[in-house]
Scaffold this active site. Sequence first.
Site, mmCIF file in Angstrom:
data_model
loop_
_atom_site.group_PDB
_atom_site.id
_atom_site.type_symbol
_atom_site.label_atom_id
_atom_site.label_comp_id
_atom_site.label_asym_id
_atom_site.label_seq_id
_atom_site.Cartn_x
_atom_site.Cartn_y
_atom_site.Cartn_z
ATOM 1 C CB VAL A 56 39.453 35.787 38.405
ATOM 2 C CG1 VAL A 56 39.837 35.255 39.990
ATOM 3 C CG2 VAL A 56 38.213 35.402 38.706
ATOM 4 C CE LYS A 57 48.141 39.757 38.085
ATOM 5 N NZ LYS A 57 48.685 40.835 37.836
ATOM 6 C CB VAL A 58 44.303 32.534 40.965
ATOM 7 C CG1 VAL A 58 44.034 31.580 41.813
ATOM 8 C CG2 VAL A 58 42.410 33.194 40.718
#
Length: 219
Positions: free
Chosen positions: A86-88
């Site tokens: 997951v890219k945050v």
Amino acid sequence: MKFFIDTANLDQIKEAQDLGVLDGVTTNPSLMAKEGITGDENVINHYKAICEIVDDNVSAEVIATDYDGIVKEGEALAALNPKIVVKVPMIKEGLKAIKYFSSKGIRTNCTLIFSPAQALLAAKAGATYVSPFLGRLDDISTDGLTLIEDIRLIFDNYGFETQILAASIRGPLHIVSCAKIGADVITAPLSAITGLLKHPLTDTGLATFLADHAKAAGK
């Protein structure tokens, strides 16, 4: 050093995978739009298609900027495939979400890192990867490689397991420089990765070998 390809183009991902050196993929909304991938369902299906090509490490970026929204999107993305990271974004609510994801065993890539301080915070929160954007710093006459060196020093000082994912790579020399200063991962366009293959002496040497072989074979 791990090699990720920075694209949403399936043909380019397949080509990089066929080279035998690909470890993952990074994407973002801009890259999706570039490939004409619009609408939530189409984006989700595209992530699934990418996961079918590569062995692991498919960074899928959240769109939300509030904590609850980031968590909801991130959990949905992570549920698509165990390969999803997951890219945050590096914002306050993103940092809180990274801490939550870490506690749940969900891998994260903290993106839009432009300072050692931001990388330190992301590592403290338990990010799997931090993505310093060295090319964008170079674009404003700031040495992006120095940022990676500083992050490497800090992470080594305290034994952080967070990996440095050098992003915004502009060409083959960036990749080599990142390898020399200890980046754990680079993510780059296909042209930068295949550019590592090229050297004029290789081309002329091969041409000479083939010409000599042809002479020896009487051709």
